[in-house]
Design a protein around this motif. Structure first.
Motif, mmCIF file in Angstrom:
data_model
loop_
_atom_site.group_PDB
_atom_site.id
_atom_site.type_symbol
_atom_site.label_atom_id
_atom_site.label_comp_id
_atom_site.label_asym_id
_atom_site.label_seq_id
_atom_site.Cartn_x
_atom_site.Cartn_y
_atom_site.Cartn_z
ATOM 1 N N PRO A 61 0.983 -1.232 0.051
ATOM 2 C CA PRO A 61 0.072 0.009 0.001
ATOM 3 C C PRO A 61 0.825 1.231 0.022
ATOM 4 O O PRO A 61 1.879 1.375 0.980
ATOM 5 N N ALA A 62 0.475 2.150 -0.794
ATOM 6 C CA ALA A 62 1.384 3.494 -1.086
ATOM 7 C C ALA A 62 3.055 3.200 -1.480
ATOM 8 O O ALA A 62 3.753 4.120 -1.079
ATOM 9 N N GLY A 63 3.375 1.938 -1.771
ATOM 10 C CA GLY A 63 4.746 1.547 -1.755
ATOM 11 C C GLY A 63 5.525 1.431 -0.583
ATOM 12 O O GLY A 63 6.694 1.577 -0.512
ATOM 13 N N MET A 64 4.839 1.446 0.688
ATOM 14 C CA MET A 64 5.367 1.643 1.854
ATOM 15 C C MET A 64 5.407 0.291 2.676
ATOM 16 O O MET A 64 4.292 -0.447 2.953
ATOM 17 N N GLY A 65 6.416 -0.212 3.092
ATOM 18 C CA GLY A 65 6.355 -1.382 3.979
ATOM 19 C C GLY A 65 6.461 -1.021 5.429
ATOM 20 O O GLY A 65 6.123 -0.048 6.003
ATOM 21 N N LEU A 66 7.279 -1.974 6.158
ATOM 22 C CA LEU A 66 7.591 -1.815 7.719
ATOM 23 C C LEU A 66 8.775 -1.137 7.734
ATOM 24 O O LEU A 66 9.851 -1.495 7.507
#
Length: 287
Positions: A61-66
């Motif tokens: 999502p939105a190219g964002m991980g952790l």
């Protein structure tokens, strides 16, 4: 104390210094490599691909991980609790406890703050100093109390002077406290003993091996733990009967574990804190 632990009316005072990336106040500073959310997406996608799943960073999502951090750090960085194993392999002929063997009961109780901010850097805190500080508080130590040594050195955190500008405990002073049933002693200084430079100077001048880490090595005779690099003792509203908890992280066969000591104080104690400050400044008794 049990009521304060669960009370919404208790103020929590953080008595710790955290782990930071490369501070000048640590001779062996932590190294912290931080990954933001975009980098986290790349790394998580790579992990999934290694498991045989066709996933790209853009699929998150939105190219964002952790986000996360990789740390390289010794257990004696930041605020930490030293186990008896740190001082030597045995205590009075018995195997010394490692950090995961420390009873949790040792790490919570009422604290007594002994103020040695008037001591010069490099001086030792001896039995007479401790007795005077306790007399000033009109306080007799009880078994299981936690003693906190206030030097004011935490005000120098973030500077190289933090490593050298503080007094340290003597061997006899350490044994004096433990003989009265104290099992945990804390300090707001870099180390429990005098600064390294002062111990080295004294040893070179005298050739006396007892000048090297005397307070630590007292732990080969009497069993105790020490908390080093505490902070904010000046924020406590009183000097005695301060409930604190200071549970260390467990490290297998560890000589120390990071700890975040927290004091629990009744709300509305600010006035009490100001009253203590006024009495202290006038040279009178505090409680």
């Amino acid at each position: 104390m049990s009521g304060l632990l669960t009370s919404d009316d208790a103020t929590l005072i953080d008595l710790s210094i955290g782990l930071e990336d490369g501070p000048p106040s640590e001779p062996m500073p932590p190294s912290i490599d931080a990954f933001d959310h975009e980098a986290g997406a790349e790394r998580l996608a790579e992990n999934l691909r290694e498991l045989g799943h066709d996933v790209d960073a853009e699929d998150f999502p939105a190219g964002m991980g952790l986000a996360w951090e990789d740390l390289e750090v010794i257990p004696h960085a930041g605020t930490h609790l030293d186990a008896p194993w740190h001082y030597g392999p045995e205590v009075d002929g018995e195997p010394a406890k490692t950090i995961e063997e420390i009873p949790l009961e040792w790490c919570r109780g009422n604290a007594v703050v002994l103020d040695f901010r008037e001591k010069d850097a490099g001086e030792e805190i001896d039995v007479a100093d401790l007795e005077t500080a306790l007399d000033d508080l009109n306080h007799d130590l009880s078994p299981s109390e936690i003693v906190l040594i206030q030097t004011g050195a935490d005000e120098l955190w973030g500077t190289p002077e933090y490593l050298t500008q503080f007094p340290g405990m003597s061997a006899e002073g350490t044994k004096f406290l433990v003989d009265q049933g104290v099992t945990v002693i804390g300090t707001d200084a870099y180390g429990f003993d005098k600064p390294f430079t002062e111990m080295g100077r004294r040893y070179v001048e005298s050739g006396d091996e007892s000048e090297l880490w005397p307070a630590h090595f007292a732990g080969r005779e009497v069993e105790y733990c020490q908390i080093e690099k505490m902070a904010n003792l000046d924020e406590l509203p009183r000097k005695t009967d301060v409930p604190i908890v200071a549970f260390p992280i467990k490290i297998e066969n560890g000589s120390a574990g990071w700890v975040r000591p927290v004091a629990f104080v009744e709300d509305g104690a600010d006035g009490e804190r100001e009253a203590d400050s006024d009495v202290t400044e006038s040279g009178g008794e505090t409680a």
